[in-house]
Design a protein around this motif. Sequence first.
Motif, PDB file in Angstrom:
ATOM      1  N   ILE A 103      -3.200  11.723   4.895  1.00 54.63           N
ATOM      2  CA  ILE A 103      -2.815  10.303   4.884  1.00 54.63           C
ATOM      3  C   ILE A 103      -3.045   9.691   6.262  1.00 54.63           C
ATOM      4  O   ILE A 103      -3.600   8.594   6.384  1.00 54.63           O
ATOM      5  N   ILE A 104      -2.641  10.402   7.300  1.00 57.08           N
ATOM      6  CA  ILE A 104      -2.830   9.907   8.668  1.00 57.08           C
ATOM      7  C   ILE A 104      -4.315   9.746   8.976  1.00 57.08           C
ATOM      8  O   ILE A 104      -4.727   8.783   9.629  1.00 57.08           O
ATOM      9  N   ARG A 105      -5.139  10.649   8.486  1.00 55.35           N
ATOM     10  CA  ARG A 105      -6.584  10.588   8.745  1.00 55.35           C
ATOM     11  C   ARG A 105      -7.299   9.558   7.864  1.00 55.35           C
ATOM     12  O   ARG A 105      -8.413   9.160   8.172  1.00 55.35           O
ATOM     13  N   SER A 106      -6.673   9.142   6.797  1.00 56.35           N
ATOM     14  CA  SER A 106      -7.340   8.222   5.861  1.00 56.35           C
ATOM     15  C   SER A 106      -7.432   6.819   6.444  1.00 56.35           C
ATOM     16  O   SER A 106      -6.741   6.473   7.395  1.00 56.35           O
ATOM     17  N   GLU A 107      -8.265   6.014   5.837  1.00 51.60           N
ATOM     18  CA  GLU A 107      -8.437   4.625   6.264  1.00 51.60           C
ATOM     19  C   GLU A 107      -7.504   3.676   5.519  1.00 51.60           C
ATOM     20  O   GLU A 107      -7.522   2.480   5.765  1.00 51.60           O
ATOM     21  N   GLN A 108      -6.708   4.189   4.611  1.00 52.83           N
ATOM     22  CA  GLN A 108      -5.870   3.327   3.772  1.00 52.83           C
ATOM     23  C   GLN A 108      -4.781   2.604   4.564  1.00 52.83           C
ATOM     24  O   GLN A 108      -4.448   1.482   4.249  1.00 52.83           O
ATOM     25  N   GLU A 109      -4.218   3.211   5.590  1.00 52.63           N
ATOM     26  CA  GLU A 109      -3.104   2.653   6.346  1.00 52.63           C
ATOM     27  C   GLU A 109      -1.977   2.182   5.423  1.00 52.63           C
ATOM     28  O   GLU A 109      -1.693   0.988   5.311  1.00 52.63           O
ATOM     29  N   PRO A 110      -1.330   3.121   4.760  1.00 52.19           N
ATOM     30  CA  PRO A 110      -0.275   2.744   3.808  1.00 52.19           C
ATOM     31  C   PRO A 110       0.973   2.201   4.498  1.00 52.19           C
ATOM     32  O   PRO A 110       1.206   2.441   5.677  1.00 52.19           O
ATOM     33  N   ASP A 111       1.747   1.445   3.718  1.00 55.03           N
ATOM     34  CA  ASP A 111       3.028   0.931   4.203  1.00 55.03           C
ATOM     35  C   ASP A 111       4.097   2.018   4.150  1.00 55.03           C
ATOM     36  O   ASP A 111       4.964   2.078   5.009  1.00 55.03           O
ATOM     37  N   LEU A 154       5.407   7.233   9.321  1.00 59.32           N
ATOM     38  CA  LEU A 154       5.552   6.236   8.253  1.00 59.32           C
ATOM     39  C   LEU A 154       6.812   6.546   7.452  1.00 59.32           C
ATOM     40  O   LEU A 154       7.191   7.718   7.319  1.00 59.32           O
ATOM     41  N   LYS A 196       0.850  -1.189   0.000  1.00 54.23           N
ATOM     42  CA  LYS A 196       0.000   0.000   0.000  1.00 54.23           C
ATOM     43  C   LYS A 196       0.886   1.239   0.000  1.00 54.23           C
ATOM     44  O   LYS A 196       1.709   1.419   0.894  1.00 54.23           O
TER      45      LYS A 196
END
Length: 189
Positions: free
Chosen positions: A67-75, A106, A16
């Motif tokens: 990005i921090i607020r999103s639900e994606q939880e990227p790598d 991240l 991700k």
Amino acid sequence: IIDLNKRLPLPTIVRKVAVISSADAAGYEDFSRQLQESGFIFVTQLFPAVVQGANAPTSIMHALQAIIRSEQEPDVVVILRGGGATTDLTCFDDYELCSHCAQYPLPILTGIGHTKDVSILDIVAHHALKTPTALAQFLIDLRLALEQQLNALMQRLTLTAQRQILIRQHALEMIEQALQSLSPLRIYQ
């Protein structure tokens, strides 16, 4: 704080990817195309930002917060900006932006500018590559290396299992021979 982001562990599998770039940038298109053509599955989500000029640092920091607020939880987070004049890249030397990125939770990877260009953001990032396509290749190479490691482990596991099967077969054959030679003796007795 200069090495804080570098100390974060890079995930074993980077799948991700949160992308900070201008939505219509050629570098973003090249990055996305290269990941798609790799044969690996990468899930990318664009967080559009201005990546040139006086508004760029604030715009990039807003994208990082999104990005921090999103639900994606990227790598990982990648910040992309193709080459340009040196003056176009000065926004990546902004203290607030670089401080924010250095302390970001991240890993941040950059693909900004050309070989001769080094920004402060490149210095504080987890990894800095010179172009968006070089950054895409870096992510692909991580997956290739993992695939090679898994293939090597699979081969070792297969060989170990085959050896164990042969050892057990040999032991069973020895027991069978012993039983066959004991049977007539027992009958005779």
